[in-house]
Design a protein around this motif. Sequence first.
Motif, PDB file in Angstrom:
ATOM      1  N   GLU A 130      40.692  29.785  42.482  1.00 52.89           N
ATOM      2  CA  GLU A 130      41.112  30.758  43.479  1.00 52.89           C
ATOM      3  C   GLU A 130      42.278  31.552  42.908  1.00 52.89           C
ATOM      4  O   GLU A 130      43.182  30.991  42.296  1.00 52.89           O
ATOM      5  CB  GLU A 130      41.551  30.017  44.734  1.00 52.89           C
ATOM      6  CG  GLU A 130      42.020  30.875  45.853  1.00 52.89           C
ATOM      7  CD  GLU A 130      42.427  30.033  47.060  1.00 52.89           C
ATOM      8  OE1 GLU A 130      42.633  30.648  48.108  1.00 52.89           O
ATOM      9  OE2 GLU A 130      42.549  28.801  46.962  1.00 52.89           O
ATOM     10  N   ARG A 136      44.317  40.224  47.628  1.00 57.19           N
ATOM     11  CA  ARG A 136      43.026  39.718  48.122  1.00 57.19           C
ATOM     12  C   ARG A 136      42.709  38.390  47.457  1.00 57.19           C
ATOM     13  O   ARG A 136      42.878  38.230  46.254  1.00 57.19           O
ATOM     14  CB  ARG A 136      41.910  40.690  47.757  1.00 57.19           C
ATOM     15  CG  ARG A 136      41.572  41.695  48.788  1.00 57.19           C
ATOM     16  CD  ARG A 136      40.287  42.471  48.435  1.00 57.19           C
ATOM     17  NE  ARG A 136      39.815  42.258  47.080  1.00 57.19           N
ATOM     18  CZ  ARG A 136      39.713  43.218  46.166  1.00 57.19           C
ATOM     19  NH1 ARG A 136      40.049  44.442  46.442  1.00 57.19           N
ATOM     20  NH2 ARG A 136      39.258  42.944  44.958  1.00 57.19           N
ATOM     21  N   ARG A 137      42.200  37.467  48.240  1.00 61.57           N
ATOM     22  CA  ARG A 137      41.769  36.172  47.702  1.00 61.57           C
ATOM     23  C   ARG A 137      40.407  36.326  47.032  1.00 61.57           C
ATOM     24  O   ARG A 137      39.480  36.858  47.634  1.00 61.57           O
ATOM     25  CB  ARG A 137      41.686  35.159  48.833  1.00 61.57           C
ATOM     26  CG  ARG A 137      41.212  33.811  48.402  1.00 61.57           C
ATOM     27  CD  ARG A 137      41.220  32.862  49.594  1.00 61.57           C
ATOM     28  NE  ARG A 137      40.484  31.673  49.257  1.00 61.57           N
ATOM     29  CZ  ARG A 137      39.546  31.130  50.013  1.00 61.57           C
ATOM     30  NH1 ARG A 137      39.265  31.656  51.179  1.00 61.57           N
ATOM     31  NH2 ARG A 137      38.912  30.058  49.628  1.00 61.57           N
ATOM     32  N   GLU A 138      40.311  35.876  45.787  1.00 62.60           N
ATOM     33  CA  GLU A 138      39.041  35.913  45.065  1.00 62.60           C
ATOM     34  C   GLU A 138      38.722  34.522  44.551  1.00 62.60           C
ATOM     35  O   GLU A 138      39.600  33.814  44.073  1.00 62.60           O
ATOM     36  CB  GLU A 138      39.111  36.903  43.901  1.00 62.60           C
ATOM     37  CG  GLU A 138      39.170  38.339  44.359  1.00 62.60           C
ATOM     38  CD  GLU A 138      39.012  39.329  43.216  1.00 62.60           C
ATOM     39  OE1 GLU A 138      38.709  38.917  42.084  1.00 62.60           O
ATOM     40  OE2 GLU A 138      39.203  40.525  43.477  1.00 62.60           O
ATOM     41  N   HIS A 142      31.504  32.996  41.700  1.00 63.49           N
ATOM     42  CA  HIS A 142      30.875  33.431  42.936  1.00 63.49           C
ATOM     43  C   HIS A 142      29.421  33.733  42.605  1.00 63.49           C
ATOM     44  O   HIS A 142      29.053  33.772  41.420  1.00 63.49           O
ATOM     45  CB  HIS A 142      31.599  34.650  43.535  1.00 63.49           C
ATOM     46  CG  HIS A 142      31.895  35.717  42.526  1.00 63.49           C
ATOM     47  ND1 HIS A 142      30.957  36.633  42.122  1.00 63.49           N
ATOM     48  CD2 HIS A 142      33.026  35.971  41.828  1.00 63.49           C
ATOM     49  CE1 HIS A 142      31.487  37.427  41.205  1.00 63.49           C
ATOM     50  NE2 HIS A 142      32.738  37.054  41.012  1.00 63.49           N
TER      51      HIS A 142
END
Length: 192
Positions: A130, A136-138, A142
């Motif tokens: 993370e 912004r959280r990424e 993914h």
Amino acid sequence: KYLMPEELDRLTSTWRTWCDQAPSKAKHRIRGRHWLIYLTMRHTGARLGEVLRIQDETDINTRQSEIRITTLKRRTGEKRLVPVVPELISEIASYLMEYPEIRGKLFSLDASNFRKRFYDLADQAGMLEEEYVDGRRELFPHPHTLCHTRAMELLSAGVPVTAVQDLLGHSSLLMTAQYLRLSGQDLKNTLR
């Protein structure tokens, strides 16, 4: 960002174990669909939305080991044929033989449900990272990481960049060319 081969193997193994260890036949039916979506993304480089639009009755050519994918990034919604490993076709066929009631809706799953499962299994594999980018959280990896990973696999195998562009459904060669920039470690491995 993309996954190195050993990371991809670890993630795939975690997915397979999760599917195989379903506690009941009903759970196996559900997990099997998630597993097949993961495998299809992994072997086609298609986006999650593209895989969820695949019609298992008409878009899968079992004899030629090809899957027809509707390209979402192009305005025309054109379809592209993507050759896949026969093992993927075999997994799909086996699943549909075991669960014939799913025929026609194999890939019809909720995208957010799949994403949640993807992050859970990446975490189980000890891979989930993370970070915050521009507030912004990424999360990494993914689902789209599989597209980047497939692009790198194809280019590393010597597939021409124009062919990779077509296989991944990129509208611009520049989009595909970004994968040609290798990391320092990749460059060392390639030169060896």
